[in-house]
Design a protein around this motif. Sequence first.
Motif, PDB file in Angstrom:
ATOM      1  N   GLY A  41       0.821  -1.216   0.000  1.00  0.00           N
ATOM      2  CA  GLY A  41       0.000   0.000   0.000  1.00  0.00           C
ATOM      3  C   GLY A  41       0.852   1.263   0.000  1.00  0.00           C
ATOM      4  O   GLY A  41       0.540   2.230  -0.709  1.00  0.00           O
ATOM      5  N   LEU A  42       1.918   1.267   0.768  1.00  0.00           N
ATOM      6  CA  LEU A  42       2.807   2.435   0.789  1.00  0.00           C
ATOM      7  C   LEU A  42       3.485   2.642  -0.563  1.00  0.00           C
ATOM      8  O   LEU A  42       3.618   3.774  -1.028  1.00  0.00           O
ATOM      9  N   MET A  43       3.903   1.567  -1.201  1.00  0.00           N
ATOM     10  CA  MET A  43       4.547   1.702  -2.508  1.00  0.00           C
ATOM     11  C   MET A  43       3.548   2.180  -3.566  1.00  0.00           C
ATOM     12  O   MET A  43       3.892   2.984  -4.435  1.00  0.00           O
ATOM     13  N   LYS A  44       2.328   1.712  -3.491  1.00  0.00           N
ATOM     14  CA  LYS A  44       1.300   2.156  -4.428  1.00  0.00           C
ATOM     15  C   LYS A  44       1.008   3.644  -4.227  1.00  0.00           C
ATOM     16  O   LYS A  44       0.888   4.400  -5.194  1.00  0.00           O
ATOM     17  N   SER A  45       0.932   4.080  -2.985  1.00  0.00           N
ATOM     18  CA  SER A  45       0.702   5.490  -2.692  1.00  0.00           C
ATOM     19  C   SER A  45       1.881   6.338  -3.148  1.00  0.00           C
ATOM     20  O   SER A  45       1.694   7.426  -3.714  1.00  0.00           O
ATOM     21  N   MET A  46       3.110   5.849  -2.908  1.00  0.00           N
ATOM     22  CA  MET A  46       4.286   6.595  -3.323  1.00  0.00           C
ATOM     23  C   MET A  46       4.329   6.728  -4.844  1.00  0.00           C
ATOM     24  O   MET A  46       4.657   7.794  -5.366  1.00  0.00           O
ATOM     25  N   ASN A  47       3.966   5.685  -5.552  1.00  0.00           N
ATOM     26  CA  ASN A  47       3.950   5.731  -7.010  1.00  0.00           C
ATOM     27  C   ASN A  47       2.943   6.768  -7.495  1.00  0.00           C
ATOM     28  O   ASN A  47       3.208   7.526  -8.431  1.00  0.00           O
ATOM     29  N   LYS A  48       1.789   6.833  -6.846  1.00  0.00           N
ATOM     30  CA  LYS A  48       0.769   7.816  -7.225  1.00  0.00           C
ATOM     31  C   LYS A  48       1.273   9.240  -6.999  1.00  0.00           C
ATOM     32  O   LYS A  48       1.083  10.131  -7.824  1.00  0.00           O
ATOM     33  N   HIS A  49       1.951   9.469  -5.879  1.00  0.00           N
ATOM     34  CA  HIS A  49       2.465  10.802  -5.574  1.00  0.00           C
ATOM     35  C   HIS A  49       3.641  11.169  -6.483  1.00  0.00           C
ATOM     36  O   HIS A  49       3.797  12.328  -6.859  1.00  0.00           O
ATOM     37  N   MET A  50       4.479  10.197  -6.820  1.00  0.00           N
ATOM     38  CA  MET A  50       5.623  10.479  -7.686  1.00  0.00           C
ATOM     39  C   MET A  50       5.178  10.826  -9.105  1.00  0.00           C
ATOM     40  O   MET A  50       5.855  11.579  -9.797  1.00  0.00           O
ATOM     41  N   GLN A  51       4.042  10.309  -9.539  1.00  0.00           N
ATOM     42  CA  GLN A  51       3.544  10.644 -10.871  1.00  0.00           C
ATOM     43  C   GLN A  51       3.060  12.090 -10.936  1.00  0.00           C
ATOM     44  O   GLN A  51       3.031  12.687 -12.010  1.00  0.00           O
ATOM     45  N   LYS A  52       2.715  12.669  -9.804  1.00  0.00           N
ATOM     46  CA  LYS A  52       2.245  14.051  -9.767  1.00  0.00           C
ATOM     47  C   LYS A  52       3.390  15.058  -9.783  1.00  0.00           C
ATOM     48  O   LYS A  52       3.183  16.233 -10.059  1.00  0.00           O
ATOM     49  N   VAL A  53       4.616  14.603  -9.487  1.00  0.00           N
ATOM     50  CA  VAL A  53       5.764  15.510  -9.395  1.00  0.00           C
ATOM     51  C   VAL A  53       6.253  15.857 -10.793  1.00  0.00           C
ATOM     52  O   VAL A  53       6.403  14.994 -11.650  1.00  0.00           O
ATOM     53  N   ASP A  54       6.529  17.154 -11.012  1.00  0.00           N
ATOM     54  CA  ASP A  54       7.061  17.619 -12.282  1.00  0.00           C
ATOM     55  C   ASP A  54       8.581  17.707 -12.151  1.00  0.00           C
ATOM     56  O   ASP A  54       9.094  18.523 -11.404  1.00  0.00           O
ATOM     57  N   PHE A  55       9.289  16.851 -12.876  1.00  0.00           N
ATOM     58  CA  PHE A  55      10.737  16.786 -12.760  1.00  0.00           C
ATOM     59  C   PHE A  55      11.464  17.669 -13.756  1.00  0.00           C
ATOM     60  O   PHE A  55      12.670  17.624 -13.843  1.00  0.00           O
ATOM     61  N   LYS A  56      10.758  18.482 -14.517  1.00  0.00           N
ATOM     62  CA  LYS A  56      11.412  19.328 -15.498  1.00  0.00           C
ATOM     63  C   LYS A  56      12.161  20.440 -14.782  1.00  0.00           C
ATOM     64  O   LYS A  56      11.586  21.187 -13.991  1.00  0.00           O
ATOM     65  N   GLU A  57      13.461  20.535 -15.066  1.00  0.00           N
ATOM     66  CA  GLU A  57      14.267  21.591 -14.464  1.00  0.00           C
ATOM     67  C   GLU A  57      14.251  22.801 -15.377  1.00  0.00           C
ATOM     68  O   GLU A  57      14.324  22.672 -16.597  1.00  0.00           O
ATOM     69  N   SER A  58      14.162  23.965 -14.778  1.00  0.00           N
ATOM     70  CA  SER A  58      14.201  25.178 -15.590  1.00  0.00           C
ATOM     71  C   SER A  58      15.655  25.527 -15.875  1.00  0.00           C
ATOM     72  O   SER A  58      16.550  25.288 -15.069  1.00  0.00           O
ATOM     73  N   SER A  59      15.888  26.090 -17.032  1.00  0.00           N
ATOM     74  CA  SER A  59      17.251  26.460 -17.402  1.00  0.00           C
ATOM     75  C   SER A  59      17.666  27.712 -16.629  1.00  0.00           C
ATOM     76  O   SER A  59      16.833  28.514 -16.224  1.00  0.00           O
ATOM     77  N   PRO A  60      18.969  27.914 -16.405  1.00  0.00           N
ATOM     78  CA  PRO A  60      19.425  29.100 -15.664  1.00  0.00           C
ATOM     79  C   PRO A  60      19.053  30.412 -16.363  1.00  0.00           C
ATOM     80  O   PRO A  60      18.832  31.407 -15.709  1.00  0.00           O
ATOM     81  N   GLU A  61      18.933  30.392 -17.698  1.00  0.00           N
ATOM     82  CA  GLU A  61      18.569  31.612 -18.408  1.00  0.00           C
ATOM     83  C   GLU A  61      17.136  32.034 -18.090  1.00  0.00           C
ATOM     84  O   GLU A  61      16.842  33.198 -17.921  1.00  0.00           O
ATOM     85  N   SER A  62      16.241  31.060 -17.981  1.00  0.00           N
ATOM     86  CA  SER A  62      14.837  31.406 -17.715  1.00  0.00           C
ATOM     87  C   SER A  62      14.655  31.926 -16.294  1.00  0.00           C
ATOM     88  O   SER A  62      13.826  32.787 -16.045  1.00  0.00           O
ATOM     89  N   THR A  63      15.435  31.443 -15.333  1.00  0.00           N
ATOM     90  CA  THR A  63      15.311  31.949 -13.962  1.00  0.00           C
ATOM     91  C   THR A  63      15.934  33.328 -13.848  1.00  0.00           C
ATOM     92  O   THR A  63      15.482  34.155 -13.070  1.00  0.00           O
TER      93      THR A  63
END
Length: 75
Positions: A41-63
């Motif tokens: 159950g914990l792994m299933k919940s963690m998988n659901k939460h990890m799918q919601k995370v946006d891993f795209k890093e912004s480039s230093p120029e855009s910041t």
Amino acid sequence: MSASLALTHLVPLAKEVDENKVTPGVLGFIVFAVMAVAVWGLMKSMNKHMQKVDFKESSPESTADSGTPAADPKV
């Protein structure tokens, strides 16, 4: 004094237990099964939460353009 007296009474009881017949039994299986279901159950919940995370890093120029300081790469 009472600790040594209690120990002398427990030693004969320990000798009566046959080490070849001691098993975890039904209680051990139930505890293991509950832990396995909890981990599943914990792994299933963690998988659901990890799918919601946006891993795209912004480039230093855009910041730098947005006015927020870029992260220090040395840290």
